[in-house]
Design an enzyme around this catalytic site. Sequence first.
Site, PDB file in Angstrom:
ATOM      1  N   LYS A  39       0.559  -1.238   0.078  1.00  0.00           N
ATOM      2  CA  LYS A  39      -0.186  -0.073   0.043  1.00  0.00           C
ATOM      3  C   LYS A  39       0.820   1.150   0.238  1.00  0.00           C
ATOM      4  O   LYS A  39       0.485   2.293  -0.629  1.00  0.00           O
ATOM      5  CB  LYS A  39      -1.023   0.118   1.170  1.00  0.00           C
ATOM      6  CG  LYS A  39      -2.082  -0.952   1.155  1.00  0.00           C
ATOM      7  CD  LYS A  39      -3.034  -0.902   2.214  1.00  0.00           C
ATOM      8  CE  LYS A  39      -4.104   0.234   1.703  1.00  0.00           C
ATOM      9  NZ  LYS A  39      -4.687  -0.056   0.313  1.00  0.00           N
ATOM     10  N   GLY A 236     -19.425   5.036  -4.832  1.00  0.00           N
ATOM     11  CA  GLY A 236     -18.791   6.390  -4.726  1.00  0.00           C
ATOM     12  C   GLY A 236     -18.053   6.620  -3.406  1.00  0.00           C
ATOM     13  O   GLY A 236     -17.508   5.750  -2.773  1.00  0.00           O
ATOM     14  N   ALA A 261      -7.023   0.410  -6.111  1.00  0.00           N
ATOM     15  CA  ALA A 261      -8.033   1.413  -6.460  1.00  0.00           C
ATOM     16  C   ALA A 261      -8.004   2.422  -5.084  1.00  0.00           C
ATOM     17  O   ALA A 261      -7.834   3.724  -5.355  1.00  0.00           O
ATOM     18  CB  ALA A 261      -9.439   0.901  -6.706  1.00  0.00           C
ATOM     19  N   GLY A 262      -7.921   1.985  -4.015  1.00  0.00           N
ATOM     20  CA  GLY A 262      -7.899   2.759  -2.834  1.00  0.00           C
ATOM     21  C   GLY A 262      -6.694   3.718  -2.664  1.00  0.00           C
ATOM     22  O   GLY A 262      -6.715   4.820  -2.300  1.00  0.00           O
ATOM     23  N   ASP A 263      -5.491   2.955  -3.399  1.00  0.00           N
ATOM     24  CA  ASP A 263      -4.259   3.497  -3.164  1.00  0.00           C
ATOM     25  C   ASP A 263      -4.273   4.717  -4.289  1.00  0.00           C
ATOM     26  O   ASP A 263      -3.739   5.869  -3.917  1.00  0.00           O
ATOM     27  CB  ASP A 263      -3.123   2.656  -3.040  1.00  0.00           C
ATOM     28  CG  ASP A 263      -3.068   1.631  -2.213  1.00  0.00           C
ATOM     29  OD1 ASP A 263      -3.315   1.820  -1.130  1.00  0.00           O
ATOM     30  OD2 ASP A 263      -2.793   0.511  -2.813  1.00  0.00           O
ATOM     31  N   ALA A 293      -7.708   3.093 -12.073  1.00  0.00           N
ATOM     32  CA  ALA A 293      -7.047   1.958 -11.652  1.00  0.00           C
ATOM     33  C   ALA A 293      -7.572   0.546 -11.605  1.00  0.00           C
ATOM     34  O   ALA A 293      -7.003  -0.572 -11.387  1.00  0.00           O
ATOM     35  CB  ALA A 293      -6.358   2.130 -10.030  1.00  0.00           C
ATOM     36  N   SER A 302      -1.753  -0.560 -12.805  1.00  0.00           N
ATOM     37  CA  SER A 302      -2.780  -0.217 -13.209  1.00  0.00           C
ATOM     38  C   SER A 302      -3.091   1.274 -12.764  1.00  0.00           C
ATOM     39  O   SER A 302      -3.692   2.266 -13.318  1.00  0.00           O
ATOM     40  CB  SER A 302      -4.022  -0.761 -12.246  1.00  0.00           C
ATOM     41  OG  SER A 302      -3.861  -0.292 -10.825  1.00  0.00           O
TER      42      SER A 302
END
Length: 320
Positions: A39, A236, A261-263, A293, A302
């Site tokens: 992360k 969202g 995606a969160g990163d 991502a 990504s």
Amino acid sequence: MSIIVFGSINKDLVATAPRLPLAGETLLGRDFFSVSGGKGANQAVAIARLGIPTHMVGRVGAQSFGNELIANLQAAGVETENVFVDETVNSGVAIITVDDAGENQIIVIPGANGRVDLDDVERLSRLLPTAQALLLQLEIPIPAVLAAAKAARDRGVTVILDPAPARSDIPEELLSLVNIMTPNEVEAGQLVGFTVDGEESAHRAADLLLQKMTRGTNKFNNVNLKCLLIKLGERGVYCATPDQRFFLPAFPVSAVDTTAAGDAFNAGFATALAEGKSLKKAVVWGAAAGALATTKPGAQPSLPDRFIFDKFLQEQVSDY
């Protein structure tokens, strides 16, 4: 000004399968590949690709992917002089399964990440005078994360915490040191003790978490910003501050793999703040980077560069 990322550096071993396995089940997969991840490293690479000077602080092992992980960070433009090579342990590894819907399961073996300590915080502290923000996660030991947050607080540097992996025992002292926290729905649920699965439950969770985050704010040099961002995946993002709340729907994309995606969200958000954008625009930037991502497999492969990111925003947002 630069951004510092203090956190994990992993090698990701990725298997793809039609669906995620059940407990005790042996499932035939489709493919296997390995990529750089973690992360902390993901966030550092994502920010550097968006054009912000970025320093990575953390550890890799002398064996098992260490040199490769450092080289990959450098190739993305990340400054790595404060990545320590630990001779006593292997690098961190993440074992990831991704299904056809892009959902994933992840097991992380910390390796060198689990040895991060106050020596690493000391290296980080030397970078703070020229830093605009410090990004933290929870794949390294909590005492080191807490010490880093304190050091940044004392120097007026904005602290952004991604409380992942999910856990319910985060010290309240750490939460009070954080300016911005970005849990996903699972992590938010762990923090508040009830399921967070939409805008209404996110609102309830925000009430509790902002209370913890705003305790002791008079200790801050840059106290004005206190913000909670709950990432709700394909639904969202819910944003809450002591003064305002809003919900931003996700950008419509065809998801392939949600790993990192969160990163990417944190990177897009931090980049916007570094460039002087408003809070609402920063959330839009975070959501855009996170959406992009999901459209490619793997963690760091990504993560979008600035050209792709700007093009996507121009197509999706009238005043990006």
